[in-house]
Each structure stands twice: as C-alpha cells, then as structure tokens.
Design a protein around this motif. Sequence first.
Motif, PDB file in Angstrom:
ATOM      1  N   PHE A 197       0.913  -0.942   0.067  1.00 22.87           N
ATOM      2  CA  PHE A 197       0.078  -0.049  -0.097  1.00 22.87           C
ATOM      3  C   PHE A 197       0.998   1.266   0.036  1.00 22.87           C
ATOM      4  CE2 PHE A 197      -2.635  -3.101   2.261  1.00 22.87           C
ATOM      5  CZ  PHE A 197      -3.809  -3.090   1.287  1.00 22.87           C
ATOM      6  N   THR A 198       0.315   2.398  -0.531  1.00 20.66           N
ATOM      7  CA  THR A 198       1.160   3.542  -0.390  1.00 20.66           C
ATOM      8  C   THR A 198       0.924   4.304   0.797  1.00 20.66           C
ATOM      9  OG1 THR A 198      -0.771   5.004  -0.849  1.00 20.66           O
ATOM     10  CG2 THR A 198       0.438   4.228  -2.901  1.00 20.66           C
ATOM     11  N   ALA A 199       2.091   5.058   1.362  1.00 19.13           N
ATOM     12  CA  ALA A 199       1.933   5.398   2.610  1.00 19.13           C
ATOM     13  C   ALA A 199       0.531   6.165   3.074  1.00 19.13           C
ATOM     14  CB  ALA A 199       3.016   6.377   2.796  1.00 19.13           C
ATOM     15  N   GLU A 200       0.156   6.918   2.026  1.00 18.37           N
ATOM     16  CA  GLU A 200      -1.096   7.862   2.301  1.00 18.37           C
ATOM     17  C   GLU A 200      -2.318   7.066   2.387  1.00 18.37           C
ATOM     18  OE1 GLU A 200      -3.304  11.227   2.445  1.00 18.37           O
ATOM     19  OE2 GLU A 200      -1.023  10.816   2.542  1.00 18.37           O
ATOM     20  N   GLU A 201      -2.376   5.940   1.406  1.00 15.57           N
ATOM     21  CA  GLU A 201      -3.704   4.951   1.659  1.00 15.57           C
ATOM     22  C   GLU A 201      -3.708   4.133   2.762  1.00 15.57           C
ATOM     23  OE1 GLU A 201      -4.078   3.176  -2.084  1.00 15.57           O
ATOM     24  OE2 GLU A 201      -2.492   1.358  -1.404  1.00 15.57           O
ATOM     25  N   PHE A 202      -2.678   3.711   3.340  1.00 18.56           N
ATOM     26  CA  PHE A 202      -2.326   2.907   4.531  1.00 18.56           C
ATOM     27  C   PHE A 202      -2.724   3.861   5.811  1.00 18.56           C
ATOM     28  CE2 PHE A 202      -0.045   0.677   8.121  1.00 18.56           C
ATOM     29  CZ  PHE A 202      -0.533  -0.642   7.703  1.00 18.56           C
ATOM     30  N   ARG A 203      -2.449   5.110   5.658  1.00 20.37           N
ATOM     31  CA  ARG A 203      -2.489   5.799   6.836  1.00 20.37           C
ATOM     32  C   ARG A 203      -4.103   6.263   7.176  1.00 20.37           C
ATOM     33  NH1 ARG A 203       1.614   8.992   5.836  1.00 20.37           N
ATOM     34  NH2 ARG A 203       0.272  10.379   4.384  1.00 20.37           N
ATOM     35  N   HIS A 204      -4.870   6.195   5.887  1.00 20.17           N
ATOM     36  CA  HIS A 204      -6.079   6.326   5.878  1.00 20.17           C
ATOM     37  C   HIS A 204      -7.181   5.367   5.777  1.00 20.17           C
ATOM     38  CE1 HIS A 204      -4.482  10.729   4.961  1.00 20.17           C
ATOM     39  NE2 HIS A 204      -4.824  10.865   6.028  1.00 20.17           N
ATOM     40  N   LEU A 205      -6.820   4.132   6.111  1.00 18.20           N
ATOM     41  CA  LEU A 205      -7.660   2.778   5.874  1.00 18.20           C
ATOM     42  C   LEU A 205      -8.851   2.908   6.614  1.00 18.20           C
ATOM     43  CD1 LEU A 205      -4.815  -0.157   6.340  1.00 18.20           C
ATOM     44  CD2 LEU A 205      -6.510   0.618   4.019  1.00 18.20           C
ATOM     45  N   ASP A 206      -8.731   3.749   7.790  1.00 24.06           N
ATOM     46  CA  ASP A 206      -9.898   3.903   8.535  1.00 24.06           C
ATOM     47  C   ASP A 206     -11.147   4.671   7.957  1.00 24.06           C
ATOM     48  OD1 ASP A 206      -8.050   6.080   9.172  1.00 24.06           O
ATOM     49  OD2 ASP A 206      -9.420   6.607  10.821  1.00 24.06           O
ATOM     50  N   LYS A 207     -10.726   5.565   7.032  1.00 25.24           N
ATOM     51  CA  LYS A 207     -11.626   6.527   6.283  1.00 25.24           C
ATOM     52  C   LYS A 207     -12.065   5.559   5.070  1.00 25.24           C
ATOM     53  CE  LYS A 207      -9.519  10.639   7.731  1.00 25.24           C
ATOM     54  NZ  LYS A 207      -8.558  10.269   8.758  1.00 25.24           N
ATOM     55  N   LEU A 208     -11.572   4.409   4.768  1.00 23.21           N
ATOM     56  CA  LEU A 208     -11.999   3.895   3.388  1.00 23.21           C
ATOM     57  C   LEU A 208     -12.818   2.696   3.672  1.00 23.21           C
ATOM     58  CD1 LEU A 208      -8.295   4.046   1.832  1.00 23.21           C
ATOM     59  CD2 LEU A 208     -10.391   5.613   1.024  1.00 23.21           C
ATOM     60  N   THR A 209     -12.823   2.100   4.951  1.00 26.69           N
ATOM     61  CA  THR A 209     -13.551   0.853   5.007  1.00 26.69           C
ATOM     62  C   THR A 209     -13.944   0.327   6.494  1.00 26.69           C
ATOM     63  OG1 THR A 209     -13.477  -1.660   4.398  1.00 26.69           O
ATOM     64  CG2 THR A 209     -11.279  -0.486   5.495  1.00 26.69           C
ATOM     65  N   THR A 210     -14.285  -0.658   6.818  1.00 28.62           N
ATOM     66  CA  THR A 210     -14.809  -0.905   8.153  1.00 28.62           C
ATOM     67  C   THR A 210     -13.797  -1.097   9.148  1.00 28.62           C
ATOM     68  OG1 THR A 210     -15.057  -3.396   7.760  1.00 28.62           O
ATOM     69  CG2 THR A 210     -16.888  -2.018   6.970  1.00 28.62           C
ATOM     70  N   ILE A 211     -13.879  -1.125  10.477  1.00 29.55           N
ATOM     71  CA  ILE A 211     -12.735  -1.235  11.349  1.00 29.55           C
ATOM     72  C   ILE A 211     -12.366  -2.588  11.379  1.00 29.55           C
ATOM     73  CG2 ILE A 211     -14.525  -1.554  13.285  1.00 29.55           C
ATOM     74  CD1 ILE A 211     -12.572  -0.560  15.186  1.00 29.55           C
ATOM     75  N   VAL A 212     -13.341  -3.516  11.161  1.00 26.71           N
ATOM     76  CA  VAL A 212     -12.813  -4.990  10.860  1.00 26.71           C
ATOM     77  C   VAL A 212     -11.760  -5.295   9.796  1.00 26.71           C
ATOM     78  CG1 VAL A 212     -13.473  -7.375  10.943  1.00 26.71           C
ATOM     79  CG2 VAL A 212     -14.748  -5.729  12.072  1.00 26.71           C
ATOM     80  N   SER A 213     -12.209  -4.821   8.589  1.00 27.67           N
ATOM     81  CA  SER A 213     -11.235  -4.710   7.449  1.00 27.67           C
ATOM     82  C   SER A 213     -10.005  -3.855   7.611  1.00 27.67           C
ATOM     83  CB  SER A 213     -12.111  -4.288   6.256  1.00 27.67           C
ATOM     84  OG  SER A 213     -12.488  -5.258   5.752  1.00 27.67           O
ATOM     85  N   VAL A 214      -9.886  -2.867   8.280  1.00 25.33           N
ATOM     86  CA  VAL A 214      -8.853  -2.107   8.752  1.00 25.33           C
ATOM     87  C   VAL A 214      -7.802  -2.755   9.339  1.00 25.33           C
ATOM     88  CG1 VAL A 214      -7.892  -0.228  10.036  1.00 25.33           C
ATOM     89  CG2 VAL A 214      -9.933   0.416   8.715  1.00 25.33           C
ATOM     90  N   ASN A 215      -8.326  -3.533  10.354  1.00 25.72           N
ATOM     91  CA  ASN A 215      -7.240  -4.333  11.333  1.00 25.72           C
ATOM     92  C   ASN A 215      -6.991  -5.649  10.587  1.00 25.72           C
ATOM     93  OD1 ASN A 215      -7.237  -3.591  14.407  1.00 25.72           O
ATOM     94  ND2 ASN A 215      -8.874  -2.868  13.581  1.00 25.72           N
TER      95      ASN A 215
END
Length: 296
Positions: A207-225
């Motif tokens: 993942f790019t640093a930007e998208e990895f940093r903002h995973l919580d804005k892109l998907t569910t908390i379960v998926s983030v983890n």
Amino acid sequence: MVRNVMQQANILFTPLAASLNTQGIKGRITCHSIYSKAINLCVGENKLLTIQRTGQGISPFGIVLTEDEFLYLADELSPGQVGEINHQGIIFGALNIALPKRYLDLQVQTNGEVRRECFFRSVAQSGGETGLYGDLAQALQTPLNSELIEIQRRIIYWLEGETVSWEDLIGKGPGLTPSMDDTLIGILLMIYSDCRLAQRLQQSDFFTAEEFRHLDKLTTIVSVNYLQCAAQGVFSTPLLHLSRAICGYSVSDEIKTKRRVEQILSLGHHSGADTLLGVGLVCLALNEYINKPYIK
C-alpha cells in the motif's frame, strides 16, 4: 467452563490461545459487536481484538475461548459496553478475561513457490460464490472480466517495481469485511508466501503510505485491522494453512490444498471466496510476470 471466583463477585474466563499481536495492549476497551463466532472489542479508535469461539482458527488479532465460555460471554456482554484491558486481563465489570498463557506467531513463512495448477484444480472442485463476481471458478477463468484484468495488471506493475494505488478498491463490495478487502488480503497472502517475491517486499510496501494511513476512512474497522496485519505478513491460521499447502512440493499437498480451500470457503458469506479470488489473481499475475522475457 466459566468459573465463579471471589464469592461470585467476578466471572473468570481463561483463553486457550491468542495471536501474538494481542500481547501488550492496554487501555480503555469497548464491545464493538457480537456475532455467533466472534466478539469484536475495540481499543482506542481503531485497534481491534476479537474473542473467538474454539474451532474457528485464530485471527491475526484473536483470542480463543472454549465454546461454553464464549457463549456465556456473548450472553453477558452488550455492544457499546465499556471496560479496560490491563496487566490482569480484559475486564468488563464482573467479567474478567484472563491474559492468555499461550501466544501464536501468525507471521507467514516464505518456504516455496506458489503451485498454480494445484490451486486452480482445488477451486474448480470446491465451488464458492464471490461477493462481486459470482462463481469463483468462473471468475478466475481466462479471459478475466475487465475489472479483474485491471487488478491483475496492478499486481504485475507492483511486481515490476512501480508504486500502485489500491484506494479505489478498498471498502468496495458487501460484507463486514467488504469483498475487495478480502481479495486484497488474498493477494497479500500469496505475495508473502512465494519465496521469489521476498526481495520485492523489501523494496517497497504494498500500500502507499497515504492510503495505509487513511484505511479507517476507506473501510470498516474490522477490515482495517485485517488489512493492516496482512500488509505486515500476518494472517489468520486458516490462511496460513492454505499458504503452507499451496507452496508445498509433495503430492499429498494437492489433497491438503483442496481441504484448505474448502475450509476457507466456509468463512463468512462471501469472505472465503473473495479471499481465494485474490490468491488466484496473484497466481495468474505471477505466471505472466515470471514468463516475461526480461525477467531473470
């Protein structure tokens, strides 16, 4: 069995095992959600712990209880209930989940090369419905549909050393873990499993640093983890079992692979098939990448 201690004041639960990733976590904890096989607990804003029922394997952030203890805890807890995790364990009032005595390292091992034909035969024999593309075996038949061709191309670009964005795919599809998130986890599983890709993983992150940093804005908390763990090569035990089977060398590994594929297909409504879709896409991309004339 659940044990009452301190003259019925506390109810003690004793885990059978836990992921190493759960070790050392402390702070305020909230019951996020309760399902028939998992109780999700949230530490802080986005850190998840999952209490699991025995017989389901262990997630990258899982803690396993016996069936009796899990069912009792599920009945006593409520979503939104607040507690604390400290050096004594996970405490929700009178409910006390002791710290596990056994921790498992769920880092995948890169011991071999992905056996593409073995995997595809197992998928063809086992069935499975993906969340976005219907029948799994049909979705992986070439020629792929245009969306899957694009994902395959991105995998190849990443293998060739390019920076690739996955942001438009993260959070796409149905489910508590959206379909495309599961597919990305399957992709990462094979990238970490194939010994030929070790050097590529050392060169840059998936993942790019930007998208990895903002995973919580892109998907569910379960998926983030799950995605955060997968990006570090940490996966659930069913996926680790598949990795070992599909990267094996003996004839018996074909039987093991089919058994592992069927086990994964039993996970969730579409999650298992969506994850296997990612595995298959890497198999196809690797075949094209490795057979390019300029690849040594």
